[in-house]
Design a protein around this motif. Sequence first.
Motif, PDB file in Angstrom:
ATOM      1  N   THR A 210       0.862  -1.198  -0.038  1.00 46.50           N
ATOM      2  CA  THR A 210       0.273   0.008   0.011  1.00 46.50           C
ATOM      3  C   THR A 210       0.803   1.306   0.002  1.00 46.50           C
ATOM      4  O   THR A 210       0.457   2.257  -0.687  1.00 46.50           O
ATOM      5  CB  THR A 210      -0.784  -0.117   1.408  1.00 46.50           C
ATOM      6  OG1 THR A 210      -1.939  -1.170   1.169  1.00 46.50           O
ATOM      7  CG2 THR A 210      -1.750   1.211   1.299  1.00 46.50           C
ATOM      8  N   LEU A 211       2.006   1.244   0.827  1.00 43.11           N
ATOM      9  CA  LEU A 211       2.833   2.358   0.751  1.00 43.11           C
ATOM     10  C   LEU A 211       3.381   2.717  -0.486  1.00 43.11           C
ATOM     11  O   LEU A 211       3.449   3.749  -1.174  1.00 43.11           O
ATOM     12  CB  LEU A 211       3.772   2.238   1.855  1.00 43.11           C
ATOM     13  CG  LEU A 211       4.907   3.632   2.124  1.00 43.11           C
ATOM     14  CD1 LEU A 211       4.255   4.884   2.487  1.00 43.11           C
ATOM     15  CD2 LEU A 211       5.963   3.201   2.941  1.00 43.11           C
ATOM     16  N   SER A 212       4.171   1.538  -1.226  1.00 44.81           N
ATOM     17  CA  SER A 212       4.568   1.750  -2.458  1.00 44.81           C
ATOM     18  C   SER A 212       3.775   2.239  -3.437  1.00 44.81           C
ATOM     19  O   SER A 212       4.073   2.986  -4.345  1.00 44.81           O
ATOM     20  CB  SER A 212       5.478   0.718  -2.865  1.00 44.81           C
ATOM     21  OG  SER A 212       4.506  -0.469  -2.930  1.00 44.81           O
ATOM     22  N   SER A 213       2.572   1.799  -3.506  1.00 39.19           N
ATOM     23  CA  SER A 213       1.446   2.111  -4.396  1.00 39.19           C
ATOM     24  C   SER A 213       0.925   3.572  -4.234  1.00 39.19           C
ATOM     25  O   SER A 213       0.701   4.389  -5.075  1.00 39.19           O
ATOM     26  CB  SER A 213       0.449   1.134  -4.471  1.00 39.19           C
ATOM     27  OG  SER A 213      -0.409   0.814  -3.271  1.00 39.19           O
ATOM     28  N   ALA A 214       0.944   3.895  -2.866  1.00 36.44           N
ATOM     29  CA  ALA A 214       0.764   5.320  -2.737  1.00 36.44           C
ATOM     30  C   ALA A 214       1.631   6.207  -3.076  1.00 36.44           C
ATOM     31  O   ALA A 214       1.446   7.217  -3.743  1.00 36.44           O
ATOM     32  CB  ALA A 214       0.452   5.520  -1.231  1.00 36.44           C
ATOM     33  N   ILE A 215       3.045   5.788  -2.979  1.00 35.45           N
ATOM     34  CA  ILE A 215       4.158   6.764  -3.479  1.00 35.45           C
ATOM     35  C   ILE A 215       3.944   6.858  -5.022  1.00 35.45           C
ATOM     36  O   ILE A 215       3.780   8.013  -5.503  1.00 35.45           O
ATOM     37  CB  ILE A 215       5.616   6.063  -2.907  1.00 35.45           C
ATOM     38  CG1 ILE A 215       5.577   6.139  -1.717  1.00 35.45           C
ATOM     39  CG2 ILE A 215       6.497   6.848  -3.933  1.00 35.45           C
ATOM     40  CD1 ILE A 215       6.776   5.501  -1.324  1.00 35.45           C
ATOM     41  N   ALA A 216       3.659   5.610  -5.766  1.00 31.29           N
ATOM     42  CA  ALA A 216       3.420   5.902  -7.238  1.00 31.29           C
ATOM     43  C   ALA A 216       2.347   6.615  -7.678  1.00 31.29           C
ATOM     44  O   ALA A 216       2.291   7.250  -8.654  1.00 31.29           O
ATOM     45  CB  ALA A 216       3.472   4.165  -7.741  1.00 31.29           C
ATOM     46  N   SER A 217       1.296   6.472  -6.817  1.00 27.69           N
ATOM     47  CA  SER A 217       0.143   7.303  -7.155  1.00 27.69           C
ATOM     48  C   SER A 217       0.582   8.880  -7.073  1.00 27.69           C
ATOM     49  O   SER A 217       0.022   9.780  -8.083  1.00 27.69           O
ATOM     50  CB  SER A 217      -1.066   7.064  -6.085  1.00 27.69           C
ATOM     51  OG  SER A 217      -1.489   5.697  -6.186  1.00 27.69           O
ATOM     52  N   ASN A 218       1.173   9.177  -5.879  1.00 33.62           N
ATOM     53  CA  ASN A 218       1.625  10.704  -5.953  1.00 33.62           C
ATOM     54  C   ASN A 218       2.497  10.993  -7.152  1.00 33.62           C
ATOM     55  O   ASN A 218       2.567  12.240  -7.616  1.00 33.62           O
ATOM     56  CB  ASN A 218       2.154  10.856  -4.605  1.00 33.62           C
ATOM     57  CG  ASN A 218       0.724  10.879  -3.555  1.00 33.62           C
ATOM     58  OD1 ASN A 218      -0.141  11.670  -3.429  1.00 33.62           O
ATOM     59  ND2 ASN A 218       0.912  10.061  -2.656  1.00 33.62           N
ATOM     60  N   LEU A 219       3.572  10.329  -7.494  1.00 35.98           N
ATOM     61  CA  LEU A 219       4.512  10.480  -8.322  1.00 35.98           C
ATOM     62  C   LEU A 219       3.744  10.674  -9.740  1.00 35.98           C
ATOM     63  O   LEU A 219       4.152  11.437 -10.642  1.00 35.98           O
ATOM     64  CB  LEU A 219       5.343   9.393  -8.514  1.00 35.98           C
ATOM     65  CG  LEU A 219       6.588   9.290  -7.385  1.00 35.98           C
ATOM     66  CD1 LEU A 219       7.179   8.067  -7.771  1.00 35.98           C
ATOM     67  CD2 LEU A 219       7.306  10.498  -7.615  1.00 35.98           C
ATOM     68  N   ALA A 220       2.719   9.706 -10.041  1.00 36.09           N
ATOM     69  CA  ALA A 220       2.024   9.831 -11.209  1.00 36.09           C
ATOM     70  C   ALA A 220       1.312  11.309 -11.349  1.00 36.09           C
ATOM     71  O   ALA A 220       0.910  11.630 -12.329  1.00 36.09           O
ATOM     72  CB  ALA A 220       0.829   8.693 -11.344  1.00 36.09           C
ATOM     73  N   LYS A 221       0.799  11.756 -10.093  1.00 39.37           N
ATOM     74  CA  LYS A 221       0.016  13.176  -9.974  1.00 39.37           C
ATOM     75  C   LYS A 221       1.045  14.243 -10.220  1.00 39.37           C
ATOM     76  O   LYS A 221       0.699  15.372 -10.083  1.00 39.37           O
ATOM     77  CB  LYS A 221      -0.712  13.054  -8.806  1.00 39.37           C
ATOM     78  CG  LYS A 221      -1.960  12.105  -8.808  1.00 39.37           C
ATOM     79  CD  LYS A 221      -2.603  11.844  -7.522  1.00 39.37           C
ATOM     80  CE  LYS A 221      -3.478  13.105  -6.987  1.00 39.37           C
ATOM     81  NZ  LYS A 221      -4.218  12.928  -5.880  1.00 39.37           N
ATOM     82  N   GLY A 222       2.522  13.911 -10.391  1.00 44.92           N
ATOM     83  CA  GLY A 222       3.183  15.118 -10.569  1.00 44.92           C
ATOM     84  C   GLY A 222       4.008  15.604  -9.360  1.00 44.92           C
ATOM     85  O   GLY A 222       4.994  16.747  -9.252  1.00 44.92           O
ATOM     86  N   TYR A 223       3.988  14.811  -8.296  1.00 50.17           N
ATOM     87  CA  TYR A 223       4.516  15.175  -6.780  1.00 50.17           C
ATOM     88  C   TYR A 223       5.908  14.733  -7.021  1.00 50.17           C
ATOM     89  O   TYR A 223       6.311  14.005  -7.543  1.00 50.17           O
ATOM     90  CB  TYR A 223       3.883  14.670  -5.539  1.00 50.17           C
ATOM     91  CG  TYR A 223       2.579  15.657  -5.292  1.00 50.17           C
ATOM     92  CD1 TYR A 223       2.465  16.799  -5.115  1.00 50.17           C
ATOM     93  CD2 TYR A 223       1.474  14.647  -5.710  1.00 50.17           C
ATOM     94  CE1 TYR A 223       1.250  17.254  -4.606  1.00 50.17           C
ATOM     95  CE2 TYR A 223       0.022  15.073  -5.344  1.00 50.17           C
ATOM     96  CZ  TYR A 223       0.139  16.406  -4.881  1.00 50.17           C
ATOM     97  OH  TYR A 223      -1.254  16.928  -4.521  1.00 50.17           O
ATOM     98  N   SER A 224       6.926  15.537  -6.515  1.00 47.21           N
ATOM     99  CA  SER A 224       8.190  15.150  -6.296  1.00 47.21           C
ATOM    100  C   SER A 224       8.123  13.648  -5.499  1.00 47.21           C
ATOM    101  O   SER A 224       7.437  13.557  -4.611  1.00 47.21           O
ATOM    102  CB  SER A 224       9.143  16.213  -5.658  1.00 47.21           C
ATOM    103  OG  SER A 224       8.896  16.351  -3.929  1.00 47.21           O
ATOM    104  N   VAL A 225       9.653  13.102  -5.226  1.00 43.06           N
ATOM    105  CA  VAL A 225       9.481  11.852  -4.701  1.00 43.06           C
ATOM    106  C   VAL A 225       9.392  11.944  -3.144  1.00 43.06           C
ATOM    107  O   VAL A 225       8.596  11.316  -2.514  1.00 43.06           O
ATOM    108  CB  VAL A 225      10.974  11.232  -4.696  1.00 43.06           C
ATOM    109  CG1 VAL A 225      11.310  10.160  -3.951  1.00 43.06           C
ATOM    110  CG2 VAL A 225      11.213  10.763  -6.393  1.00 43.06           C
TER     111      VAL A 225
END
Length: 276
Positions: A210-225
């Motif tokens: 869940t954490l890794s897919s949440a990170i991926a979701s936010n990267l997809a939305k254009g946020y920094s790492v």
Amino acid sequence: MRTALTIAGSDSCAGAGIQADLKTFYAHGVYGMSVITAVTAQNTKGVIGIENISADMVEKQLDAIFTDIKVDAVKVGMLSNRDIIKSVSRKLKKYSPDNIVLDPVMVSKSGHTLLGPDAKDILLKELLPLCTIVTPNIPEAEVITGVTINSINDMKKSCKVIFEMGAKMILIKGGHLSTDPVDILFDGKGFKYFIGKRIHTKNTHGTGCTLSSAIASNLAKGYSVEKSIVKAKEYITIAIQNSLSIGKGIGPTNHFYSIYKKCNMLKEIGEFKNEC
């Protein structure tokens, strides 16, 4: 609409794997897609069996997605043998998505081995250097590096070893520390610390997925790492705090808690009249 692709195994009780990833994508307002690498028979008590999808079929799934739909981020989870890892690596090199999050799933919470011993070296050599960020927990970091981790200094040492293997950014998750959890991000230049409070619940099935897919979701939305990690940790914290006591073992987190809460608030003030 932004999109994210999960490349991982299926969890029949839906707390982890593909199912957890797709729930997480949806909760972040990102359109989720999947490439299934294995089917697991598991429940809250443990893994009963695993059957891998053929490497050829994994490649066909990847081609089907990348030749048709723009992929804004990829989350890579369970890849259980050498052929599958090679296939995924080859296709990611070919299509070169901007954001790749690698969650190096090696052992389930119940202790079941999910990555064959002959596959680890291929994962580290061929897939790791392709990824934007890799997100091992402490036991996984120990397997990858051979470093025994008992402290934050040990985590920092392990980060440096993984960086030398070709990783661009490393987030070692500190949930297995004896103290309150501290996650450490390393980019080759410096460390950033994400300090949390331990949540006392046994229901933590699928937290890494869940954490890794949440990170991926936010990267997809254009946020920094870094911002993606901050937002992902806020999301997983709420999901764990409101985890679900389902089954007789380790229950899942509550992926949709914030959505349900918002729906109920809108109902109470009369601005949402339909069923959620």
